[in-house]
Structure formats: C-alpha cells, structure tokens
Motif scaffolding. Structure first.
Motif, PDB file in Angstrom:
ATOM      1  N   LEU A 150       0.802  -1.218   0.000  1.00  0.00           N
ATOM      2  CA  LEU A 150       0.000   0.000   0.000  1.00  0.00           C
ATOM      3  C   LEU A 150       0.837   1.271   0.000  1.00  0.00           C
ATOM      4  N   ASP A 151       1.952   1.272   0.700  1.00  0.00           N
ATOM      5  CA  ASP A 151       2.778   2.483   0.762  1.00  0.00           C
ATOM      6  C   ASP A 151       3.344   2.844  -0.610  1.00  0.00           C
ATOM      7  N   LYS A 152       3.850   1.834  -1.328  1.00  0.00           N
ATOM      8  CA  LYS A 152       4.396   2.110  -2.662  1.00  0.00           C
ATOM      9  C   LYS A 152       3.288   2.487  -3.641  1.00  0.00           C
ATOM     10  N   ALA A 153       2.139   1.845  -3.513  1.00  0.00           N
ATOM     11  CA  ALA A 153       1.005   2.205  -4.377  1.00  0.00           C
ATOM     12  C   ALA A 153       0.604   3.655  -4.115  1.00  0.00           C
ATOM     13  N   LEU A 154       0.502   4.022  -2.855  1.00  0.00           N
ATOM     14  CA  LEU A 154       0.133   5.390  -2.487  1.00  0.00           C
ATOM     15  C   LEU A 154       1.148   6.389  -3.027  1.00  0.00           C
ATOM     16  N   SER A 155       2.413   6.074  -2.915  1.00  0.00           N
ATOM     17  CA  SER A 155       3.464   6.958  -3.411  1.00  0.00           C
ATOM     18  C   SER A 155       3.339   7.174  -4.921  1.00  0.00           C
ATOM     19  N   ASP A 156       3.057   6.088  -5.645  1.00  0.00           N
ATOM     20  CA  ASP A 156       2.921   6.219  -7.100  1.00  0.00           C
ATOM     21  C   ASP A 156       1.662   6.995  -7.477  1.00  0.00           C
ATOM     22  N   TYR A 157       0.570   6.774  -6.764  1.00  0.00           N
ATOM     23  CA  TYR A 157      -0.635   7.568  -7.051  1.00  0.00           C
ATOM     24  C   TYR A 157      -0.384   9.045  -6.744  1.00  0.00           C
ATOM     25  N   ASP A 158       0.371   9.323  -5.687  1.00  0.00           N
ATOM     26  CA  ASP A 158       0.746  10.715  -5.391  1.00  0.00           C
ATOM     27  C   ASP A 158       1.485  11.321  -6.582  1.00  0.00           C
ATOM     28  N   LYS A 159       2.404  10.546  -7.146  1.00  0.00           N
ATOM     29  CA  LYS A 159       3.199  11.037  -8.274  1.00  0.00           C
ATOM     30  C   LYS A 159       2.312  11.275  -9.501  1.00  0.00           C
ATOM     31  N   VAL A 160       1.362  10.374  -9.755  1.00  0.00           N
ATOM     32  CA  VAL A 160       0.436  10.564 -10.887  1.00  0.00           C
ATOM     33  C   VAL A 160      -0.313  11.878 -10.720  1.00  0.00           C
ATOM     34  N   ILE A 161      -0.818  12.118  -9.522  1.00  0.00           N
ATOM     35  CA  ILE A 161      -1.594  13.332  -9.264  1.00  0.00           C
ATOM     36  C   ILE A 161      -0.708  14.565  -9.360  1.00  0.00           C
ATOM     37  N   GLN A 162       0.526  14.440  -8.914  1.00  0.00           N
ATOM     38  CA  GLN A 162       1.481  15.548  -9.044  1.00  0.00           C
ATOM     39  C   GLN A 162       1.715  15.874 -10.522  1.00  0.00           C
ATOM     40  N   LEU A 163       1.805  14.839 -11.359  1.00  0.00           N
ATOM     41  CA  LEU A 163       2.045  15.037 -12.787  1.00  0.00           C
ATOM     42  C   LEU A 163       0.795  15.465 -13.543  1.00  0.00           C
ATOM     43  N   ASP A 164      -0.364  15.007 -13.074  1.00  0.00           N
ATOM     44  CA  ASP A 164      -1.628  15.282 -13.774  1.00  0.00           C
ATOM     45  C   ASP A 164      -2.739  15.454 -12.748  1.00  0.00           C
ATOM     46  N   SER A 165      -2.909  16.687 -12.307  1.00  0.00           N
ATOM     47  CA  SER A 165      -3.881  16.972 -11.240  1.00  0.00           C
ATOM     48  C   SER A 165      -5.332  16.837 -11.695  1.00  0.00           C
ATOM     49  N   THR A 166      -5.566  16.534 -12.967  1.00  0.00           N
ATOM     50  CA  THR A 166      -6.933  16.334 -13.463  1.00  0.00           C
ATOM     51  C   THR A 166      -7.273  14.850 -13.617  1.00  0.00           C
ATOM     52  N   ASN A 167      -6.372  13.982 -13.216  1.00  0.00           N
ATOM     53  CA  ASN A 167      -6.584  12.543 -13.363  1.00  0.00           C
ATOM     54  C   ASN A 167      -7.503  12.044 -12.245  1.00  0.00           C
ATOM     55  N   LEU A 168      -8.797  12.028 -12.543  1.00  0.00           N
ATOM     56  CA  LEU A 168      -9.787  11.645 -11.537  1.00  0.00           C
ATOM     57  C   LEU A 168      -9.609  10.201 -11.083  1.00  0.00           C
ATOM     58  N   ASN A 169      -9.242   9.329 -12.016  1.00  0.00           N
ATOM     59  CA  ASN A 169      -9.050   7.928 -11.661  1.00  0.00           C
ATOM     60  C   ASN A 169      -7.951   7.769 -10.609  1.00  0.00           C
ATOM     61  N   ALA A 170      -6.901   8.559 -10.713  1.00  0.00           N
ATOM     62  CA  ALA A 170      -5.817   8.489  -9.731  1.00  0.00           C
ATOM     63  C   ALA A 170      -6.301   8.934  -8.350  1.00  0.00           C
ATOM     64  N   PHE A 171      -7.153   9.957  -8.299  1.00  0.00           N
ATOM     65  CA  PHE A 171      -7.719  10.386  -7.015  1.00  0.00           C
ATOM     66  C   PHE A 171      -8.580   9.282  -6.403  1.00  0.00           C
ATOM     67  N   ILE A 172      -9.391   8.642  -7.228  1.00  0.00           N
ATOM     68  CA  ILE A 172     -10.262   7.567  -6.741  1.00  0.00           C
ATOM     69  C   ILE A 172      -9.431   6.396  -6.244  1.00  0.00           C
ATOM     70  N   LYS A 173      -8.421   6.017  -7.025  1.00  0.00           N
ATOM     71  CA  LYS A 173      -7.561   4.895  -6.629  1.00  0.00           C
ATOM     72  C   LYS A 173      -6.778   5.235  -5.363  1.00  0.00           C
ATOM     73  N   ARG A 174      -6.275   6.460  -5.289  1.00  0.00           N
ATOM     74  CA  ARG A 174      -5.530   6.847  -4.093  1.00  0.00           C
ATOM     75  C   ARG A 174      -6.451   6.838  -2.878  1.00  0.00           C
ATOM     76  N   ALA A 175      -7.684   7.286  -3.063  1.00  0.00           N
ATOM     77  CA  ALA A 175      -8.643   7.268  -1.961  1.00  0.00           C
ATOM     78  C   ALA A 175      -8.892   5.838  -1.486  1.00  0.00           C
ATOM     79  N   SER A 176      -8.985   4.906  -2.414  1.00  0.00           N
ATOM     80  CA  SER A 176      -9.220   3.517  -2.014  1.00  0.00           C
ATOM     81  C   SER A 176      -8.026   2.958  -1.243  1.00  0.00           C
ATOM     82  N   VAL A 177      -6.823   3.368  -1.621  1.00  0.00           N
ATOM     83  CA  VAL A 177      -5.638   2.942  -0.878  1.00  0.00           C
ATOM     84  C   VAL A 177      -5.648   3.570   0.519  1.00  0.00           C
ATOM     85  N   LEU A 178      -6.005   4.832   0.587  1.00  0.00           N
ATOM     86  CA  LEU A 178      -6.081   5.511   1.881  1.00  0.00           C
ATOM     87  C   LEU A 178      -7.120   4.838   2.785  1.00  0.00           C
ATOM     88  N   GLU A 179      -8.214   4.410   2.206  1.00  0.00           N
ATOM     89  CA  GLU A 179      -9.216   3.668   2.990  1.00  0.00           C
ATOM     90  C   GLU A 179      -8.620   2.388   3.558  1.00  0.00           C
TER      91      GLU A 179
END
Length: 192
Positions: A150-179
């Motif tokens: 989960l930590d590495k997945a979260l880190s990569d989703y953070d990077k996706v969002i940093q690179l593309d702040s409009t990527n809704l799928n990355a926000f949803i996936k990151r939220a599921s990891v945070l859950e």
C-alpha cells in the motif's frame, strides 16, 4: 503507401486498402503493403485480417518491429496474453523509438497474468528513463496494490496526481488505498 496513408487519415478505408493492394501487386516481396493493410484492418476492428496481414509483413521482414507491436496489441486485447508477450518481447529486442509504450503494454500483460513483480519491473524501466510518465506510475501503483504494498502504491498515485492533477481515476484509486490504510479523512478529501 503515402496515398493509402492519406486515405486512412480521411477515414476512407476502402480506398486505403486499394492502394495498399496496389503496393503489394507492384512489389510482392515488400512488407509495406501488408503492414499498411494490417493497420487499416486494426483501425476498422477487423482483428483477424489485421493479424493475418501483420504476420505476412513479419514473414517478409522478420525485424518489422511495428508489425510485432501492433499484433501484440491485438493479441492482448483478445486475451491471448502469451502470444502478446512473444510479440512484445520481439519488439523490445528490436528497440523501437516508442520503447516505453512496449514496456507499458508488456507490463499490462504481466499484470493481467498476475506476474506482478515482472509488471513492476517493466513500469519501473519506463520510469527510470522518463520520470514524468504518469501512465507508468499509475500502472505500477496498480501492480503494487495487487501485491498489497500500500505504501508504494500510495506513493505512485501521489506522483500521478502531481504530474496530472486532473486525473480523476488516480484520485479515486488513491482514496481507495487511503481507505485500506484506514486514513479516512484523507480518503474523503480525495473522493471530494
């Protein structure tokens, strides 16, 4: 071939096929006409004819990287993962200019085959060469998630969002990891 390509760009696939056939008739030993026909059939979702023509192009030129790559894409979409791997591996050996795409696609096949470590390796290869490839980070995060890392997945989703702040799928996936990490406040923020 150029005329065929122009007809493809105007979505006149019948004329494009006629000109590809003309190339085949003029130079039967050239893979160009067959490759062109393969592309046209792939665009029009006639996968069996696309594979047939890509295979003919490969038979005429065993180093036809684009034919291997495109045929691999079709095999992957059809769920013929072992055949897709063979074609992606051959394409990688031929070192195309779009090598990152080949690694990502091969990583996707490994992900589908549940070979998560190999998938992570392919996505990491892309990231090593291009630290701004959001797709590679996103797909690697998926592989990490499948490995319960989960930590590495979260880190990569953070990077996706940093690179593309409009990527809704990355926000949803990151939220599921945070859950999963029981970080509910942060998960809610992502869902919002």
């Amino acid at each position: 071939i150029y005329i065929s390509d122009e007809y493809v760009s105007t979505e006149n696939y019948e004329e494009a096929l006629l000109y590809a056939d003309t190339v085949i008739n003029i130079v039967p030993a050239s893979p160009l006409g067959y490759y062109s026909k393969g592309c046209i059939y792939q665009i029009t979702q006639n996968d069996s004819l696309a594979i047939l023509n890509y295979s003919k192009a490969i038979k005429l030129n065993n180093d036809h990287v684009d034919a291997y790559y495109n045929r691999g894409i079709i095999y992957e979409q059809q769920g013929k993962l072992d055949q897709a791997l063979v074609d992606y591996n051959k394409a990688l050996k031929l070192n195309p200019s779009y090598i990152a795409d080949v690694y990502i696609n091969r990583g996707n096949v490994y992900l589908a085959k549940k070979a998560f470590t190999k998938a992570v390796e392919d996505y990491s290869t892309v990231i090593k060469e291009d630290t701004t490839n959001a797709k590679a980070y996103h797909n690697r995060a998926e592989a990490y998630l499948k490995q319960d890392n989960l930590d590495k997945a979260l880190s990569d989703y953070d990077k996706v969002i940093q690179l593309d702040s409009t990527n809704l799928n990355a926000f949803i996936k990151r939220a599921s990891v945070l859950e999963l990490k029981k970080e509910y406040k942060e998960a809610i923020e992502d869902y919002e």
